[in-house]
Design a protein around this motif. Sequence first.
Motif, PDB file in Angstrom:
ATOM      1  N   ILE A 275      35.598  26.181  43.851  1.00 25.23           N
ATOM      2  CA  ILE A 275      34.728  25.826  42.723  1.00 25.23           C
ATOM      3  C   ILE A 275      35.556  25.096  41.670  1.00 25.23           C
ATOM      4  O   ILE A 275      36.611  25.597  41.256  1.00 25.23           O
ATOM      5  N   PRO A 276      35.116  23.926  41.211  1.00 27.07           N
ATOM      6  CA  PRO A 276      35.865  23.228  40.153  1.00 27.07           C
ATOM      7  C   PRO A 276      35.974  24.091  38.901  1.00 27.07           C
ATOM      8  O   PRO A 276      34.974  24.609  38.406  1.00 27.07           O
ATOM      9  N   GLY A 277      37.183  24.263  38.408  1.00 22.27           N
ATOM     10  CA  GLY A 277      37.400  25.066  37.209  1.00 22.27           C
ATOM     11  C   GLY A 277      37.904  26.462  37.478  1.00 22.27           C
ATOM     12  O   GLY A 277      38.358  27.147  36.552  1.00 22.27           O
ATOM     13  N   VAL A 278      37.831  26.932  38.743  1.00 18.78           N
ATOM     14  CA  VAL A 278      38.334  28.270  39.076  1.00 18.78           C
ATOM     15  C   VAL A 278      39.844  28.192  39.272  1.00 18.78           C
ATOM     16  O   VAL A 278      40.351  27.358  40.034  1.00 18.78           O
ATOM     17  N   ARG A 279      40.572  29.078  38.606  1.00 21.40           N
ATOM     18  CA  ARG A 279      42.033  29.065  38.642  1.00 21.40           C
ATOM     19  C   ARG A 279      42.617  30.191  39.475  1.00 21.40           C
ATOM     20  O   ARG A 279      43.735  30.084  39.987  1.00 21.40           O
ATOM     21  N   SER A 280      41.869  31.288  39.592  1.00 20.56           N
ATOM     22  CA  SER A 280      42.396  32.416  40.367  1.00 20.56           C
ATOM     23  C   SER A 280      41.242  33.296  40.802  1.00 20.56           C
ATOM     24  O   SER A 280      40.178  33.318  40.171  1.00 20.56           O
ATOM     25  N   ALA A 281      41.459  34.021  41.882  1.00 24.63           N
ATOM     26  CA  ALA A 281      40.478  34.990  42.376  1.00 24.63           C
ATOM     27  C   ALA A 281      41.236  36.114  43.056  1.00 24.63           C
ATOM     28  O   ALA A 281      42.055  35.867  43.952  1.00 24.63           O
ATOM     29  N   THR A 282      40.975  37.316  42.632  1.00 32.07           N
ATOM     30  CA  THR A 282      41.717  38.452  43.181  1.00 32.07           C
ATOM     31  C   THR A 282      40.827  39.675  43.239  1.00 32.07           C
ATOM     32  O   THR A 282      39.780  39.738  42.573  1.00 32.07           O
ATOM     33  N   ALA A 283      41.243  40.633  44.045  1.00 32.04           N
ATOM     34  CA  ALA A 283      40.503  41.880  44.205  1.00 32.04           C
ATOM     35  C   ALA A 283      41.297  43.024  43.593  1.00 32.04           C
ATOM     36  O   ALA A 283      42.528  43.082  43.728  1.00 32.04           O
ATOM     37  N   ILE A 284      40.602  43.924  42.908  1.00 36.86           N
ATOM     38  CA  ILE A 284      41.203  45.149  42.382  1.00 36.86           C
ATOM     39  C   ILE A 284      40.783  46.289  43.302  1.00 36.86           C
ATOM     40  O   ILE A 284      39.578  46.500  43.516  1.00 36.86           O
ATOM     41  N   ARG A 285      41.738  47.012  43.818  1.00 41.02           N
ATOM     42  CA  ARG A 285      41.446  48.045  44.813  1.00 41.02           C
ATOM     43  C   ARG A 285      41.521  49.440  44.187  1.00 41.02           C
ATOM     44  O   ARG A 285      42.085  49.633  43.106  1.00 41.02           O
ATOM     45  N   GLU A 286      40.908  50.386  44.877  1.00 41.70           N
ATOM     46  CA  GLU A 286      40.857  51.762  44.394  1.00 41.70           C
ATOM     47  C   GLU A 286      42.261  52.355  44.342  1.00 41.70           C
ATOM     48  O   GLU A 286      43.076  52.152  45.245  1.00 41.70           O
ATOM     49  N   ASN A 287      42.513  53.110  43.281  1.00 45.50           N
ATOM     50  CA  ASN A 287      43.828  53.720  43.090  1.00 45.50           C
ATOM     51  C   ASN A 287      43.850  55.078  43.784  1.00 45.50           C
ATOM     52  O   ASN A 287      43.165  56.011  43.348  1.00 45.50           O
TER      53      ASN A 287
ATOM     54  N   GLN B   8      46.682  46.778  51.035  1.00 42.54           N
ATOM     55  CA  GLN B   8      45.689  46.050  51.812  1.00 42.54           C
ATOM     56  C   GLN B   8      44.725  46.978  52.541  1.00 42.54           C
ATOM     57  O   GLN B   8      43.630  46.555  52.925  1.00 42.54           O
ATOM     58  N   ARG B   9      45.103  48.225  52.739  1.00 40.94           N
ATOM     59  CA  ARG B   9      44.229  49.170  53.450  1.00 40.94           C
ATOM     60  C   ARG B   9      43.273  49.912  52.511  1.00 40.94           C
ATOM     61  O   ARG B   9      42.454  50.703  52.963  1.00 40.94           O
ATOM     62  N   LEU B  10      43.395  49.677  51.200  1.00 43.56           N
ATOM     63  CA  LEU B  10      42.545  50.369  50.234  1.00 43.56           C
ATOM     64  C   LEU B  10      41.217  49.631  50.035  1.00 43.56           C
ATOM     65  O   LEU B  10      41.167  48.403  50.130  1.00 43.56           O
ATOM     66  N   PRO B  11      40.113  50.373  49.753  1.00 43.41           N
ATOM     67  CA  PRO B  11      38.833  49.708  49.483  1.00 43.41           C
ATOM     68  C   PRO B  11      38.858  48.966  48.149  1.00 43.41           C
ATOM     69  O   PRO B  11      39.605  49.311  47.233  1.00 43.41           O
ATOM     70  N   VAL B  12      38.022  47.934  48.049  1.00 41.26           N
ATOM     71  CA  VAL B  12      37.948  47.093  46.857  1.00 41.26           C
ATOM     72  C   VAL B  12      36.934  47.689  45.881  1.00 41.26           C
ATOM     73  O   VAL B  12      35.816  48.047  46.268  1.00 41.26           O
ATOM     74  N   GLY B  13      37.341  47.806  44.622  1.00 38.72           N
ATOM     75  CA  GLY B  13      36.432  48.345  43.604  1.00 38.72           C
ATOM     76  C   GLY B  13      35.914  47.310  42.634  1.00 38.72           C
ATOM     77  O   GLY B  13      34.913  47.534  41.958  1.00 38.72           O
ATOM     78  N   ALA B  14      36.615  46.146  42.542  1.00 38.91           N
ATOM     79  CA  ALA B  14      36.172  45.123  41.599  1.00 38.91           C
ATOM     80  C   ALA B  14      36.778  43.790  41.992  1.00 38.91           C
ATOM     81  O   ALA B  14      37.775  43.721  42.726  1.00 38.91           O
ATOM     82  N   MET B  15      36.141  42.710  41.523  1.00 38.20           N
ATOM     83  CA  MET B  15      36.651  41.353  41.710  1.00 38.20           C
ATOM     84  C   MET B  15      36.882  40.743  40.336  1.00 38.20           C
ATOM     85  O   MET B  15      36.074  40.915  39.416  1.00 38.20           O
ATOM     86  N   VAL B  16      37.987  40.024  40.175  1.00 35.92           N
ATOM     87  CA  VAL B  16      38.295  39.327  38.930  1.00 35.92           C
ATOM     88  C   VAL B  16      38.597  37.876  39.267  1.00 35.92           C
ATOM     89  O   VAL B  16      39.476  37.604  40.100  1.00 35.92           O
ATOM     90  N   VAL B  17      37.837  36.974  38.642  1.00 38.14           N
ATOM     91  CA  VAL B  17      38.006  35.542  38.887  1.00 38.14           C
ATOM     92  C   VAL B  17      38.313  34.874  37.560  1.00 38.14           C
ATOM     93  O   VAL B  17      37.570  35.045  36.581  1.00 38.14           O
ATOM     94  N   GLY B  18      39.403  34.123  37.506  1.00 38.35           N
ATOM     95  CA  GLY B  18      39.764  33.390  36.294  1.00 38.35           C
ATOM     96  C   GLY B  18      39.300  31.954  36.374  1.00 38.35           C
ATOM     97  O   GLY B  18      39.501  31.279  37.391  1.00 38.35           O
ATOM     98  N   THR B  19      38.669  31.458  35.319  1.00 34.68           N
ATOM     99  CA  THR B  19      38.184  30.079  35.280  1.00 34.68           C
ATOM    100  C   THR B  19      38.740  29.380  34.048  1.00 34.68           C
ATOM    101  O   THR B  19      39.422  29.986  33.213  1.00 34.68           O
TER     102      THR B  19
END
Length: 717
Positions: A464-476, A537-548
């Motif tokens: 997507i034009p303008g997106v700088r980063s995309a990452t997943a936050i996993r369960e602690n 990498q084996r942990l479930p994902v709890g949130a997504m954070v995308v920087g634009t």
Amino acid sequence: MIRFGLRLAVAGGREALTRLIVIAAAVAVGSGLLLTTLAGVNAVNTQLTRYASMYPQASAGDVDPLWWSNRQDFFHGEQIIRIDVAATGSTAPTPVGIPSTPGPGEYYASPAFRDLLAAHPADQLGDRYPGRDLGTVGPAALTSPDTLLVIAGGTPDQVATLPNAQQVTSVGDAPALPEATVNLILGVIAGGLLFPVLIFIGTATRLSAARREQRFAAMRLVGATPRQISMVAAVEAAAAAIAGTAVGFGLFYAFRDPLAGIPFTGMPFFPSDMSLGVLDVLLVALGVPAGAALAAQVSLRRVRISPLGVTRRVTPRAPRAYRLIPMVLGVAVLFFAIGFRPETSDGQAAVFLTGLLLIMAGLIFAGPWLTMVGARVMARYANRPATLIAARRLADNPKAGFRAISGIMLALFVTSVSVGVITTIVANRGPAPTGSTDAGTVTTVFDEKVPTVPDPLFAELRAIPGVRSATAIRENPTLTDGGEVGVMACTDLPSAYGRCADGASVIEVPFGLSRWRESASPATVWPAASLTLDELQRLPVGAMVVGTDGSAAAVERTRTVLEVAFPTFWVGPNVPGDFESDFANTLRGWEQLANVIIIASLALGGCSLAVSVIGGLTERRRPFSLLRLSGAPVRVLRRVVALESAVPMLAVAAVAIGMGLLAAHLFLRAQMDYTLVAPQPGFYVIVVIGLAACLGVIASTLPLLERITGPETARSE
């Protein structure tokens, strides 16, 4: 006596006819505003009730239940209300505002939302709501013509997995808002406008009261009884009030549609919401004429005591300082609440409401004393004849000088409290302007943890034009209760959001949108987590954070991609400022309503003062004529009249605003531990413009002085 009273009202010469027309016109304006105020209160109540109907309570009954889930979405900072429904049988209830419950892949949209869909590319908004558009949601389900609402259909299994999902057997009849709180808010708002309106009507019906007292005193001397005099006065005042009330109803219905389109509360009303109940109609149609008749009878109390007493003008006793006691007690109650706030909400409401009511009553009770003090100060420092004459007249009868501006004092106090509280809350909790995206961070938090995020989704987001980063936050895994802290790879952290602790490969970061916004900054150092990259990498994902880059197109395209990929999203996808902006805009709507009260109350105060000035000139035209014959220029007399009206009004405005901001500060300290933030300059600009308009209205009556104070008026009657 009724027929005789009507003859006096319409056949008493040009003066009587003029007085009748002026009173009728004033009552028409006042009753029209009174009807508008009552209709506005009904409209606000209707808005709140419809808003509550979007959030029905889970219920059981004899019919098939309807699965119901409501969520918030955002677009350019504007809130979209999304309701997902699914009928479990043929007898399931139908949501309000639509003809039938939509099925899977179908939806209804509000008119404003349909316009929004048509005005923007599908990859920014429309793709979030795929399926067949069945039609428009009707006004019965909308709080305002500008409401953004979509009602989407699904299968029972689909809707049951959505956030806030519940089964309901009835919709639209279970308000979720506390009725007492709503009534309290609406009561304060209505009181801020109703009191100046009633003051205006009462002032108008007392027009030329002194001249009528002399006429009625003459009737008493020739044998008329007090009861007959009261009947004649009541008929004369009621006749003008009935005519004015009828015109007021016409004015209300003529201007109802344009008034409904004004966003008094931050969003416009439907014209049909500006409705009047039977009680409202009876209150105005019967109450205004009855009030006018009562005011006329009260104004004749000296005639009933002694008809000769009317000609012996005695200076009323000066008000005493004990009139300040209620106001001081109200301030003391609010001070007490700072250190001894009750634990329960009912106890807090009782304390704060008591304090505010005591201050409001104290301002009205202390008004004549404050007027007298101001007049004496003005007399002490007077260096011109006009100033001295005006000051002495105010000091001799401060009650009369304060009567016409008492509505202004109360309205300014109420609105100053409201604006002070709202401005401070917005400054502390929701300063984001409409559409704010701050750093352009898009965050979505999942209600249930996602096992993994497919790589194609990351690729789609980064394309997507303008997106700088995309990452997943996993369960602690170190937090047994889940908590609000997740973990992510240090290499996925954008530099704009901080840096990792030295030697860390996995770091701990917050899940929640608000905590992420509060914590993330280039200077933030995120703590290391006791995990390896393989374990991460084996942990479930709890949130997504995308920087634009913060552009609206990038933010909305990102939001759309995330919503399509995760249709059961819980919180988000949102950017910092969405919730704060919506909250702040709601408060700004109430602040706008407070500003409307200021403008209307000051306009009414100006009209009341104008009527008082006209009445005072008519009653004092002989003394003014004698002053002119003794050599006083007309400009001096005009200055006298202007000072008598302007000085109390300006003094009252300063006291009311000061007490209102003090009460707001004490309330904020006790309830929220906030320090008062001064209102925006716009508030003071509105007050200054309103007061200037009042002075202009007063100035427009001054040319009458020269016309009614000629030499022929100075002769004894």
